[in-house]
Write a protein that holds these residues in place. Structure first.
Motif, PDB file in Angstrom:
ATOM      1  N   PRO A 137       0.830  -1.213   0.000  1.00  0.00           N
ATOM      2  CA  PRO A 137       0.000   0.000   0.000  1.00  0.00           C
ATOM      3  C   PRO A 137       0.864   1.263   0.000  1.00  0.00           C
ATOM      4  N   SER A 138       0.287   2.351  -0.501  1.00  0.00           N
ATOM      5  CA  SER A 138       0.915   3.663  -0.345  1.00  0.00           C
ATOM      6  C   SER A 138      -0.138   4.610   0.238  1.00  0.00           C
ATOM      7  N   VAL A 139       0.314   5.629   0.956  1.00  0.00           N
ATOM      8  CA  VAL A 139      -0.599   6.630   1.526  1.00  0.00           C
ATOM      9  C   VAL A 139       0.012   8.005   1.311  1.00  0.00           C
ATOM     10  N   TYR A 140      -0.827   9.020   1.426  1.00  0.00           N
ATOM     11  CA  TYR A 140      -0.342  10.401   1.372  1.00  0.00           C
ATOM     12  C   TYR A 140       0.486  10.647   2.637  1.00  0.00           C
ATOM     13  N   GLU A 141       1.611  11.322   2.469  1.00  0.00           N
ATOM     14  CA  GLU A 141       2.577  11.452   3.560  1.00  0.00           C
ATOM     15  C   GLU A 141       2.014  12.101   4.826  1.00  0.00           C
ATOM     16  N   GLU A 142       0.932  12.874   4.699  1.00  0.00           N
ATOM     17  CA  GLU A 142       0.346  13.511   5.881  1.00  0.00           C
ATOM     18  C   GLU A 142      -0.902  12.791   6.384  1.00  0.00           C
ATOM     19  N   ASP A 143      -1.254  11.674   5.728  1.00  0.00           N
ATOM     20  CA  ASP A 143      -2.476  10.956   6.111  1.00  0.00           C
ATOM     21  C   ASP A 143      -2.141   9.852   7.127  1.00  0.00           C
ATOM     22  N   ASP A 144      -1.978  10.253   8.360  1.00  0.00           N
ATOM     23  CA  ASP A 144      -1.627   9.301   9.420  1.00  0.00           C
ATOM     24  C   ASP A 144      -2.758   8.309   9.673  1.00  0.00           C
ATOM     25  N   GLU A 145      -3.986   8.747   9.473  1.00  0.00           N
ATOM     26  CA  GLU A 145      -5.133   7.882   9.719  1.00  0.00           C
ATOM     27  C   GLU A 145      -5.084   6.658   8.795  1.00  0.00           C
ATOM     28  N   ALA A 146      -4.859   6.884   7.499  1.00  0.00           N
ATOM     29  CA  ALA A 146      -4.802   5.771   6.554  1.00  0.00           C
ATOM     30  C   ALA A 146      -3.621   4.860   6.876  1.00  0.00           C
ATOM     31  N   PHE A 147      -2.482   5.453   7.247  1.00  0.00           N
ATOM     32  CA  PHE A 147      -1.306   4.650   7.603  1.00  0.00           C
ATOM     33  C   PHE A 147      -1.623   3.728   8.777  1.00  0.00           C
ATOM     34  N   PRO A 159     -14.246  19.318  -4.467  1.00  0.00           N
ATOM     35  CA  PRO A 159     -13.884  18.222  -3.570  1.00  0.00           C
ATOM     36  C   PRO A 159     -12.525  17.633  -3.921  1.00  0.00           C
ATOM     37  N   CYS A 160     -11.780  17.233  -2.902  1.00  0.00           N
ATOM     38  CA  CYS A 160     -10.449  16.660  -3.113  1.00  0.00           C
ATOM     39  C   CYS A 160     -10.060  15.883  -1.863  1.00  0.00           C
ATOM     40  N   GLY A 161      -8.914  15.225  -1.932  1.00  0.00           N
ATOM     41  CA  GLY A 161      -8.468  14.501  -0.751  1.00  0.00           C
ATOM     42  C   GLY A 161      -7.297  13.577  -1.022  1.00  0.00           C
ATOM     43  N   PRO A 162      -6.749  12.976   0.039  1.00  0.00           N
ATOM     44  CA  PRO A 162      -5.601  12.082  -0.101  1.00  0.00           C
ATOM     45  C   PRO A 162      -5.989  10.751  -0.726  1.00  0.00           C
ATOM     46  N   CYS A 163      -4.991  10.060  -1.255  1.00  0.00           N
ATOM     47  CA  CYS A 163      -5.212   8.749  -1.889  1.00  0.00           C
ATOM     48  C   CYS A 163      -4.438   7.681  -1.131  1.00  0.00           C
ATOM     49  N   SER A 164      -4.907   6.465  -1.316  1.00  0.00           N
ATOM     50  CA  SER A 164      -4.151   5.309  -0.850  1.00  0.00           C
ATOM     51  C   SER A 164      -4.184   4.276  -1.963  1.00  0.00           C
ATOM     52  N   GLU A 165      -3.023   4.010  -2.534  1.00  0.00           N
ATOM     53  CA  GLU A 165      -2.925   3.078  -3.663  1.00  0.00           C
ATOM     54  C   GLU A 165      -2.379   1.738  -3.195  1.00  0.00           C
TER      55      GLU A 165
END
Length: 879
Positions: A125-135, A165-171
């Protein structure tokens, strides 16, 4: 791991999310609906934007789709690599203010590992560097080691598109193994090689961007998942590329069969094989959605793809038209998921055959012209084709710019694209409608976006022409208001309305809305954002207030005549299919109380006999007084009845079927007559082409037709009076008059010729000899161009090996003509160049062929100088 087929994977995905309480929606058409920001649907979420923005209420808060998509941004790389393609299917699961990151990530992992059976140890998985919740969710809840979760920056893992609308991704990436890698020791997720392939992308839409990179947390957060079906199949089937996936390989093999070649034996041929394989998928799906080849918009995209594929077929040695044959394989492997392919196959074949035929007719000449340009460029030691010449290839020979670029690239020549675009802009100025992108949907923001989404409208006008309902919203042209007073323009929204809003080609109703305190004249009725009905008009008297109970009354006469024309279009479409063939499909329509217009797919003009047969069939159906019925049923059941559906239309689970006995069945939301006899009569008044492969019929019914007949009758009577005969004998009288006119014209011309000859007298003394060529300049008075031409022919007959220069003044105008015999031309004489030289002296201009040229002017005083200069020009030419 099972190597599931592409069709299996699609089914597995949709069924999985149905089990998670998602509503499964069929793919939307490739033509965007009410979205000017896109030419073609290019992602799974694109057709769902109204749900994400809150402009419309979704049918359920959880939705899953497999959306057909087209992207042409990398079209020049298609075929050159095995990565690029224009057509793809996007699997998606969407949450509109329902579940969020926890569920989305958990279901991602569950589907990939438990349903599909991918090895968990090969998923990253990858997450947006500031998205601690997804991590944390990936690490703590799913159990992925922290060093296997990649934190990436905004460029890679944050989705936004300007304001909105926009937001972080997790691939999620899949390690395909070293055999697909670059061999570098630091090869990992993010490497440009083919080892680590992205298969899943969760977009967590949790912010709103104001357009200036200021972000606010959304109250209702959304999930937008995208997973390329072909990419997933590549991973599951463990093949090199999308061109090796089972269904696409079947298509690739068909290309090789038609070309009698093998894949992976010649690099240049492989480029053509991949390009054709990709492009035929795009053009087949686009055509099935009603897109037609043209030089504008999405039609131009289709033409580009079609013609690139056709040209590469030639490069592979395929001599005959082949695209329609190839589309049969596309239909066969995809028809279960996309039944519209099978439904529209005759239209697909006809469209592809016609466009390929048109291109084949011009490509050889175009290639010859292009080759001459290439030779000129090389001779001048240059490396760029001018934009003007590139545009000529486009405009005259149908070469899309990227096709010209592709051919030139093979010989290391560029194109001046800036100059080409300037030429395009000049051509489009009057015809092109500028694309507007002032809001998220690519359209001008309207006052109706200010109305709460909870306010809705329901149509009750199938059975009612008047209805009492509560006013739920009032607007001026720029704002939502609580009241409208006398003389004000505005619009009214009500809970229910009998007024039909413009839709499906049927114009909106007009009429009156009255309350206890005011009267509002409805001039038009339209559907606005949120699928609500707005009654547009002005307050005739009093005041119209919010929440007042109103009596809505439709103009029954206008509605009745509109119904006649709408029902007649259904009869017309069936009659066209009977007379012209099953390939006929509706390509557009317009019905009002005055007339009907019907656009349909057909490759040539209708004959008089065909038009007559269509009229006869429609009028027979009208005379049969067939009962018209409507039934609400599922889309699947409707198709089983044989009901015809519109191109590019997105239907819900329940549809309205309008039946005219066994004669016609169509899916239609419009209003209709109760039986065909009400229509009265049907008359076609014109049939013409409006686009490549599209014809247009304009017709009248009922009162409109009778008024037309009355007008024709009046004109017939007036013409008879003018011709001094009876209407029954008018044709005979006209024929007699035409014969008389022809005889008089002939006699008149003979007299003019005689006068011309007599007026010049003995001109042979004016002959100037130059070598073996005789030059005869003549100034003759009061002779028109026809008589001048005849005089010239007479002089040529008397003077072999000659050049005749004639000028005449008629009123304040000058006629000039130069003629040269064949022998004089062989000696170097050129009538066209002589006229170009001397015409300015008589205040005009002109030109022509070597043997004859003419000009007009407004300077009689210059005749003598022009004749003298003409003699000298002949001498110069034959030296």
């Amino acid at each position: 791991m099972n190597k599931y087929g592409l069709n299996e994977l699609r089914k597995m995905y949709l069924e999985f999310f149905e089990s998670k309480d998602h509503l499964r929606l069929n793919s939307f058409p490739l033509i965007p609906h009410n979205d000017n920001s896109l030419l073609l649907i290019n992602s799974g979420m694109a057709p769902l934007k109204p749900y994400f923005t809150g402009q419309e209420v979704p049918p359920r808060k959880r939705v899953t789709t497999c959306q057909k998509c087209i992207r042409t941004g990398d079209i020049e790389n298609v075929g050159k690599t095995a990565r690029h393609g224009t057509f793809f299917e996007m699997l998606g699961n969407f949450s509109f203010g329902d579940y969020f990151k926890h569920e989305a990530i958990a279901w991602t992992w569950e589907f990939l590992t438990e349903v599909v059976g991918l090895d968990p140890n090969r998923l990253y998985p990858s997450v947006y560097e500031e998205d601690d919740e997804a991590f944390e969710i990936w690490n703590k809840e799913v159990g992925i080691a922290a060093d296997r979760i990649y934190k990436l920056g905004k460029e890679d893992n944050f989705w936004e598109h300007g304001a909105g609308p926009c937001g972080p991704c997790s691939e999620v990436y899949y390690d395909r193994g070293e055999k697909y890698g670059c061999g570098k020791p630091d090869c990992q997720v993010g490497c440009d090689c083919d080892r680590f392939m992205e298969v899943w992308n969760n977009v967590f839409t949790q912010f709103d961007n104001d357009g200036h990179n200021n972000y606010e947390e959304l109250e209702n957060k959304n999930i937008d998942t995208g997973m390329g079906l072909e990419r997933l199949a590549v991973v599951v089937q463990d093949v090199d590329s999308i061109f090796d996936v089972d269904t696409i390989k079947a298509l690739r093999d068909k290309v090789c069969e038609l070309a009698n070649i093998e894949y992976m034996t010649d690099e240049k041929k492989d480029i053509s094989i991949r390009l054709i394989t990709d492009h035929i998928r795009s053009v087949t799906f686009m055509t099935s959605d009603g897109i037609l080849p043209s030089n504008e918009g999405r039609g131009y995209v289709l033409r580009r793809l079609l013609r690139r594929a056709a040209r590469h077929g030639r490069l592979l040695g395929i001599k005959d038209a082949f695209l329609a044959e190839l589309s049969k394989t596309v239909i066969e492997v995809s028809k279960d998921a996309y039944p519209e392919l099978a439904d529209k196959k005759e239209h697909i074949f006809a469209t592809l055959n016609k466009e390929e035929e048109n291109f084949n007719r011009t490509i050889d000449q175009g290639l010859s012209i292009l080759n001459s340009y290439i030779e000129e460029i090389r001779n001048d030691n240059k490396d760029t084709l001018s934009g003007e010449n590139a545009f000529k290839l486009y405009d005259t020979y149908g070469f899309p710019l990227d096709l010209t670029k592709e051919i030139l690239e093979e010989v290391n020549i560029k194109v001046d694209e800036a100059a080409f675009n300037e030429c395009m802009e000049i051509q489009r100025t009057n015809a092109r409608k500028a694309r507007k992108t002032s809001n998220y949907m690519g359209a001008d923001a309207t006052v109706y976006e200010q109305i709460p989404v909870t306010i809705t409208s329901s149509f009750v006008g199938y059975d009612n022409l008047s209805y009492e309902s509560k006013i739920t919203a009032l607007t001026t042209e720029s704002e939502v208001v609580d009241q409208l007073s006398e003389g004000m323009n505005g619009s009214i929204l009500t809970e229910q309305t009998p007024f039909y809003a413009t839709m499906g080609g049927q114009c909106g109703d007009n009429g009156i809305i009255e309350t206890a305190n005011g009267r509002f004249v409805v001039q038009d009725t339209v559907t606005v954002v949120g699928k609500r009905t707005a009654h547009i008009g002005y307050v005739e008297s009093g005041v119209i207030e919010l929440n007042a109970v109103a009596n809505l009354v439709v103009n029954s006469e206008k509605r009745g005549l509109t119904c006649c024309n709408h029902s007649a279009t259904h009869l017309l479409q069936k009659a066209l299919k009977i007379v012209l063939g099953g390939h006929v499909e509706q390509a557009g329509s317009f019905v009002s109380d005055e007339r009907l217009r019907f656009d349909f797919t057909h490759i040539k003009a209708m004959s008089k006999d065909e038009i007559s047969k269509v009229e006869e069939i429609v009028n027979k159906a009208i005379a049969d007084d067939i009962a018209v019925s409507t039934n609400i049923m599922s889309l699947e059941d409707a198709k089983k009845t044989g009901a015809m559906a519109l191109f590019g239309e997105k239907y819900g689970d329940s549809v309205r079927v309008v039946s005219m006995g066994d004669f016609s069945k169509e899916l239609c939301g419009g209003t209709h007559v109760s039986n065909t006899g009400v229509i009265g009569t049907f008359k076609i008044i014109s049939e013409q082409g409006v686009a490549s492969g599209v014809r247009r019929i304009e017709a009248l019914t009922s009162t409109g037709a009778f008024e037309y007949y009355h007008k024709i009758e009046e004109e017939l009577i007036n013409a008879s009076v003018a011709a001094k005969t009876e209407p029954a004998k008018l044709t005979e009288k006209i024929e007699a008059l035409l014969t008389e006119i022809k005889e008089l014209t002939s006699e008149n011309q003979k007299l003019k010729d005689k006068i011309a000859k007599e007026s010049v007298g003995d001109v042979m003394s004016n002959v100037v000899k130059h070598g073996d060529v005789s030059i005869l300049p003549i100034d003759v008075k009061d002779i028109d161009m026809n008589a001048l031409r005849n005089l010239g022919d007479d002089m040529k007959a008397k003077l072999p090996n000659s050049v005749i220069i004639l000028a005449s003044t008629l009123g304040d105008k000058v006629n000039l003509i130069v003629m040269a015999t064949d022998d004089a031309i062989k000696a170097g004489a050129h009538a066209g160049n002589i006229v170009k030289k001397i015409a300015p002296m008589i205040g005009g201009g002109g030109g022509g062929r070597p043997n004859m040229a003419q000009a007009g002017g407004k300077n009689p005083a210059g005749i003598a100088d022009a004749l003298a200069a003409g003699v000298e020009e002949v001498k110069n030419q034959i030296n």
